[in-house]
Write a protein that holds these residues in place. Structure first.
Motif, PDB file in Angstrom:
ATOM      1  N   ASP B  48      -4.368  16.733 -75.551  1.00 53.53           N
ATOM      2  CA  ASP B  48      -4.195  15.331 -75.947  1.00 53.53           C
ATOM      3  C   ASP B  48      -3.056  15.142 -76.947  1.00 53.53           C
ATOM      4  O   ASP B  48      -2.896  14.076 -77.526  1.00 53.53           O
ATOM      5  N   GLY B  49      -2.272  16.203 -77.135  1.00 53.02           N
ATOM      6  CA  GLY B  49      -1.095  16.077 -77.993  1.00 53.02           C
ATOM      7  C   GLY B  49       0.038  16.934 -77.461  1.00 53.02           C
ATOM      8  O   GLY B  49      -0.197  18.043 -76.959  1.00 53.02           O
ATOM      9  N   LEU B  50       1.265  16.411 -77.523  1.00 55.94           N
ATOM     10  CA  LEU B  50       2.423  17.162 -77.024  1.00 55.94           C
ATOM     11  C   LEU B  50       3.618  16.889 -77.929  1.00 55.94           C
ATOM     12  O   LEU B  50       3.890  15.736 -78.281  1.00 55.94           O
ATOM     13  N   LEU B  51       4.274  17.950 -78.345  1.00 52.58           N
ATOM     14  CA  LEU B  51       5.483  17.833 -79.163  1.00 52.58           C
ATOM     15  C   LEU B  51       6.601  18.624 -78.494  1.00 52.58           C
ATOM     16  O   LEU B  51       6.373  19.734 -78.001  1.00 52.58           O
ATOM     17  N   LEU B  52       7.803  18.031 -78.487  1.00 53.08           N
ATOM     18  CA  LEU B  52       8.960  18.642 -77.831  1.00 53.08           C
ATOM     19  C   LEU B  52      10.048  18.923 -78.854  1.00 53.08           C
ATOM     20  O   LEU B  52      10.189  18.201 -79.832  1.00 53.08           O
ATOM     21  N   ALA B  53      10.840  19.936 -78.583  1.00 48.72           N
ATOM     22  CA  ALA B  53      12.051  20.170 -79.374  1.00 48.72           C
ATOM     23  C   ALA B  53      13.103  20.773 -78.470  1.00 48.72           C
ATOM     24  O   ALA B  53      12.795  21.535 -77.557  1.00 48.72           O
ATOM     25  N   ARG B  54      14.363  20.430 -78.768  1.00 48.36           N
ATOM     26  CA  ARG B  54      15.461  20.934 -77.962  1.00 48.36           C
ATOM     27  C   ARG B  54      16.608  21.319 -78.889  1.00 48.36           C
ATOM     28  O   ARG B  54      16.596  21.044 -80.072  1.00 48.36           O
ATOM     29  N   SER B  55      17.620  21.925 -78.317  1.00 48.98           N
ATOM     30  CA  SER B  55      18.812  22.297 -79.072  1.00 48.98           C
ATOM     31  C   SER B  55      19.588  21.056 -79.480  1.00 48.98           C
ATOM     32  O   SER B  55      19.737  20.127 -78.690  1.00 48.98           O
ATOM     33  N   CYS B 110       3.027  22.502 -78.269  1.00 49.16           N
ATOM     34  CA  CYS B 110       4.395  22.360 -78.788  1.00 49.16           C
ATOM     35  C   CYS B 110       5.307  23.197 -77.896  1.00 49.16           C
ATOM     36  O   CYS B 110       5.006  24.356 -77.620  1.00 49.16           O
ATOM     37  N   VAL B 111       6.420  22.597 -77.485  1.00 49.28           N
ATOM     38  CA  VAL B 111       7.319  23.343 -76.580  1.00 49.28           C
ATOM     39  C   VAL B 111       8.778  23.147 -76.976  1.00 49.28           C
ATOM     40  O   VAL B 111       9.208  22.036 -77.301  1.00 49.28           O
ATOM     41  N   PHE B 112       9.512  24.244 -76.984  1.00 51.97           N
ATOM     42  CA  PHE B 112      10.971  24.223 -77.140  1.00 51.97           C
ATOM     43  C   PHE B 112      11.579  24.796 -75.872  1.00 51.97           C
ATOM     44  O   PHE B 112      11.111  25.814 -75.355  1.00 51.97           O
ATOM     45  N   ALA B 113      12.636  24.161 -75.386  1.00 53.93           N
ATOM     46  CA  ALA B 113      13.325  24.666 -74.195  1.00 53.93           C
ATOM     47  C   ALA B 113      14.820  24.475 -74.341  1.00 53.93           C
ATOM     48  O   ALA B 113      15.273  23.489 -74.927  1.00 53.93           O
ATOM     49  N   ASP B 114      15.563  25.427 -73.830  1.00 54.17           N
ATOM     50  CA  ASP B 114      17.021  25.338 -73.889  1.00 54.17           C
ATOM     51  C   ASP B 114      17.632  26.155 -72.755  1.00 54.17           C
ATOM     52  O   ASP B 114      17.119  27.222 -72.404  1.00 54.17           O
ATOM     53  N   PRO B 328       8.595  44.273 -93.319  1.00 58.25           N
ATOM     54  CA  PRO B 328       9.149  44.100 -91.961  1.00 58.25           C
ATOM     55  C   PRO B 328       9.699  42.693 -91.756  1.00 58.25           C
ATOM     56  O   PRO B 328       9.040  41.708 -92.093  1.00 58.25           O
ATOM     57  N   VAL B 329      10.917  42.607 -91.229  1.00 58.63           N
ATOM     58  CA  VAL B 329      11.589  41.322 -90.998  1.00 58.63           C
ATOM     59  C   VAL B 329      12.083  41.267 -89.554  1.00 58.63           C
ATOM     60  O   VAL B 329      12.704  42.212 -89.075  1.00 58.63           O
ATOM     61  N   ASN B 330      11.793  40.175 -88.894  1.00 63.37           N
ATOM     62  CA  ASN B 330      12.260  39.926 -87.509  1.00 63.37           C
ATOM     63  C   ASN B 330      11.916  41.107 -86.600  1.00 63.37           C
ATOM     64  O   ASN B 330      12.798  41.762 -86.018  1.00 63.37           O
ATOM     65  N   THR B 331      10.629  41.313 -86.466  1.00 61.76           N
ATOM     66  CA  THR B 331      10.102  42.524 -85.856  1.00 61.76           C
ATOM     67  C   THR B 331      10.237  42.585 -84.336  1.00 61.76           C
ATOM     68  O   THR B 331       9.915  43.605 -83.736  1.00 61.76           O
ATOM     69  N   GLY B 332      10.725  41.489 -83.739  1.00 64.74           N
ATOM     70  CA  GLY B 332      10.987  41.555 -82.302  1.00 64.74           C
ATOM     71  C   GLY B 332      12.471  41.719 -82.010  1.00 64.74           C
ATOM     72  O   GLY B 332      12.871  41.797 -80.852  1.00 64.74           O
ATOM     73  N   GLY B 333      13.268  41.741 -83.064  1.00 67.12           N
ATOM     74  CA  GLY B 333      14.714  41.786 -82.900  1.00 67.12           C
ATOM     75  C   GLY B 333      15.393  40.488 -83.316  1.00 67.12           C
ATOM     76  O   GLY B 333      16.609  40.413 -83.378  1.00 67.12           O
ATOM     77  N   GLY B 334      14.559  39.469 -83.592  1.00 63.87           N
ATOM     78  CA  GLY B 334      15.095  38.198 -84.061  1.00 63.87           C
ATOM     79  C   GLY B 334      15.967  37.503 -83.031  1.00 63.87           C
ATOM     80  O   GLY B 334      15.958  37.834 -81.849  1.00 63.87           O
ATOM     81  N   HIS B 335      16.707  36.515 -83.521  1.00 64.50           N
ATOM     82  CA  HIS B 335      17.652  35.812 -82.649  1.00 64.50           C
ATOM     83  C   HIS B 335      18.857  36.681 -82.315  1.00 64.50           C
ATOM     84  O   HIS B 335      19.517  36.476 -81.310  1.00 64.50           O
ATOM     85  N   LEU B 336      19.147  37.649 -83.184  1.00 63.24           N
ATOM     86  CA  LEU B 336      20.362  38.452 -83.006  1.00 63.24           C
ATOM     87  C   LEU B 336      20.233  39.441 -81.858  1.00 63.24           C
ATOM     88  O   LEU B 336      21.141  39.603 -81.057  1.00 63.24           O
ATOM     89  N   SER B 337      19.103  40.160 -81.823  1.00 63.87           N
ATOM     90  CA  SER B 337      18.937  41.204 -80.808  1.00 63.87           C
ATOM     91  C   SER B 337      17.797  40.923 -79.838  1.00 63.87           C
ATOM     92  O   SER B 337      17.708  41.548 -78.791  1.00 63.87           O
ATOM     93  N   GLY B 338      16.906  40.018 -80.219  1.00 60.60           N
ATOM     94  CA  GLY B 338      15.792  39.685 -79.321  1.00 60.60           C
ATOM     95  C   GLY B 338      16.257  38.704 -78.272  1.00 60.60           C
ATOM     96  O   GLY B 338      16.644  39.073 -77.162  1.00 60.60           O
ATOM     97  N   TYR B 339      16.251  37.434 -78.652  1.00 57.74           N
ATOM     98  CA  TYR B 339      16.755  36.358 -77.799  1.00 57.74           C
ATOM     99  C   TYR B 339      16.830  35.128 -78.672  1.00 57.74           C
ATOM    100  O   TYR B 339      16.034  34.948 -79.595  1.00 57.74           O
ATOM    101  N   TYR B 340      17.828  34.276 -78.413  1.00 58.48           N
ATOM    102  CA  TYR B 340      18.047  33.106 -79.256  1.00 58.48           C
ATOM    103  C   TYR B 340      17.466  31.869 -78.601  1.00 58.48           C
ATOM    104  O   TYR B 340      18.094  31.226 -77.785  1.00 58.48           O
ATOM    105  N   LEU B 341      16.226  31.565 -78.972  1.00 64.99           N
ATOM    106  CA  LEU B 341      15.636  30.282 -78.596  1.00 64.99           C
ATOM    107  C   LEU B 341      15.234  29.598 -79.890  1.00 64.99           C
ATOM    108  O   LEU B 341      14.101  29.686 -80.364  1.00 64.99           O
ATOM    109  N   GLN B 342      16.193  28.971 -80.465  1.00 65.85           N
ATOM    110  CA  GLN B 342      16.234  28.272 -81.741  1.00 65.85           C
ATOM    111  C   GLN B 342      14.897  27.995 -82.441  1.00 65.85           C
ATOM    112  O   GLN B 342      14.378  26.903 -82.392  1.00 65.85           O
TER     113      GLN B 342
END
Ligand code: ZN
Lengths: 135, 393
Positions: B48-55, B110-114, B328-342
């Motif tokens: 019953d609730g939806l939030l969107l975000a984009r680049s 909540c969903v972000f897509a790019d 521990p910081v950015n334990t999945g690789g972060g935006h730099l080495s993991g993947y950049y989905l803002q």
């Protein structure tokens, strides 16, 4: 009230903003670098300002800048983003002596001469672009 | 007296994430929502609730409010597109938590897509060439060739190096820290071990930034499902509880001395998030920072009070943020080495760690996660404190 600048073309695209910015360009088109300031106290404001927060609702004044500035930071573009800009070239953040910050470029024959804190002076290129040169 | 959570995340879902075409942004968003609901064991009729975000580099038409109809969602009691650039993803969690806390909605997705990588914009430089205004005069920066985000961030990074007499290799150390974590994450895109020599030898994009200082863009979408904390036990997945939320937007006075690039709104966001959670920076056991560029790793450690001003570089170089390190910081690789989905990259990784599902990269202590978002050129900041515990003592 400052008169509105006449219709004009700028080196890059069309400007869309408030009357405040229109006044900046009015002076720039006449080769005058000015900065915004409080209409009551003359205190310098940044180019981000559209009103003095202490005197809201009043038009800003535009004071002539001395042209003196300091290099706050700089970067060197190696990536080519546009055919109009041949890398490597520098993009600088300069602070006018009066306080306002602006992005510009520093004319140097060797990019290695750029040092944060170096003193600069403003200069208008023939086509009207504002640049800075070391003093 | 214990502090109760405000909200909880009980579902996490991904669309296909790829450097190649995956279809439209809108369809990717739907795919992620469906996957998140499947992960939560619920269906669209429960939402019953939806939030969107984009680049911010994309027009609103890329991810319009019509997504509700795409999904076939009816009778929503909370629905908005959140616009705070890189801080949007965290702000979705914050808005959802507040709505859940007050009973305005019962289940919020909540969903972000790019999809930045298209045939015509197949590289990071082509996909992110927009002009970021720093001066305050529209289009002013175009006449100096200040295209893309790397230049504006590199201006901040250069000032940092000068102010603290820091070594540019510190940025590389952060990239290496992220890459080391990415090597343990099968879903990360850049997993090959990285040395400081390789970093230094890599090409400059906008000096002082090398290409390895920049986020690694992908096409994809991530969605999460949130419910009130008291409902979390009904779900199959272990919950990630929201305990603290803060924002910080300092504004740009455009005057010398403001030093917005060295002390950002992250400090304000952190103070608010810690206070709400009833903790201090010393209680944080893991960080998932928004790292559009390596410099954000350093300034985030400082803004969020985890190290002193100017101390982040040596702290990272000493290995504190890497696997086996103290924080521990950015334990999945972060935006730099993991993947950049803002901004959803750090959120997704925090949830995986809090669930204890991070396998080879699982941190030893997942009690308190600091997760951040940062938008504009270090302008807009939001943070949440997440924990696997529903109450913090
Ligand atoms: Zn005033």
């Amino acid at each position: 009230m400052t008169e509105k600048s006449p219709d004009k073309t700028h080196p890059v695209g069309t400007w869309i903003d408030t009357d405040t910015v229109e006044k900046f360009h009015y002076y720039m088109d006449r080769g005058e670098l000015r900065y915004p300031c409080c209409p009551q106290t003359g205190t310098a404001l940044g180019y981000t300002a559209r009103q003095c927060p202490k005197h809201p609702g009043e038009d800003l004044d535009w004071a002539p800048a001395s042209g003196g500035a300091t290099l706050e930071s700089f970067v060197i573009y190696h990536q080519r983003y546009s055919p109009d800009f041949e890398p490597p070239y520098n993009v600088a953040m300069v602070a006018l002596d009066e306080g306002p910050l602006m992005v510009a470029t520093v004319l140097v024959d060797d990019l290695a001469k750029l040092v944060i804190g170096m003193k600069l002076i403003s200069h208008f290129e023939p086509a009207g672009r504002l640049v800075f040169v070391p003093t | 007296m214990s502090k109760q959570a405000i909200g909880s995340v009980v579902g996490l879902g991904f669309s296909e994430i790829s450097r190649g075409p995956i279809g439209s942004t809108r369809d990717a968003a739907s795919a992620a929502v469906n996957a998140a609901l499947a992960d939560a064991g619920r269906s669209l009729s429960d939402v019953d609730g939806l939030l969107l975000a984009r680049s911010p580099a994309k027009p609103s038409a890329e991810l319009p409010l019509k997504l509700q109809n795409d999904l076939g969602l009816h009778n929503l009691r909370l629905y908005a597109s959140v616009e705070a650039e890189g801080a949007s993803a965290i702000q979705m969690i914050q808005q959802a938590a507040m709505a859940l806390h007050h009973g305005m909605a019962e289940m919020v997705v909540c969903v972000f897509a790019d999809t930045p990588l298209q045939p015509a914009t197949a590289t990071g430089a082509a996909a992110y060439n927009r002009v970021m205004p720093l001066t305050g005069i529209p289009q002013w920066e175009v006449q100096y060739g200040m295209f893309g985000a790397a230049g504006p961030y590199a201006l901040a990074a250069q000032r940092y190096l000068s102010t603290y007499n820091a070594k540019p290799e510190y940025f590389g150390e952060f990239a290496i820290s992220n890459r080391t974590w990415a090597g343990l994450n099968p879903d990360a895109f850049l997993r090959k071990p990285l040395t400081i020599e390789e970093y230094t030898a890599s090409r400059f994009v906008v000096e002082p930034f090398h290409v390895l200082d920049c986020a690694y863009p992908v096409n994809g979408a991530v969605a999460i499902v949130m419910v009130a904390p008291d409902r979390a036990p009904d779900f199959a997945q272990p919950a990630a509880f929201v305990h603290g939320m803060g924002q910080g937007h300092l504004g740009q006075p455009g005057l010398r001395g403001a030093d917005r690039e060295l002390r950002t709104g992250g400090q304000l966001a952190g103070e608010g998030a810690y206070k709400m959670a009833g903790i201090t920076a010393q209680d944080v056991t893991m960080c998932q920072f928004y790292d559009a560029f390596s410099y954000l790793g350093l300034v985030s450690l400082e803004d969020y009070g985890l190290v002193g001003r100017g101390e982040a570089g040596p702290y990272i170089a000493d290995g504190n943020t890497r696997p086996g390190g103290a924080l521990p910081v950015n334990t999945g690789g972060g935006h730099l080495s993991g993947y950049y989905l803002q901004g959803v990259t750090p959120i997704a990784e925090a949830i995986i760690q809090l669930r204890g599902q991070a396998d080879a990269r699982q941190v030893p202590n997942n009690d308190i996660a600091l997760v951040t978002g940062s938008g504009g050129r270090l302008d807009y900041h939001a943070a949440v404190i997440l924990s696997p515990m529903g109450a913090l003592s």
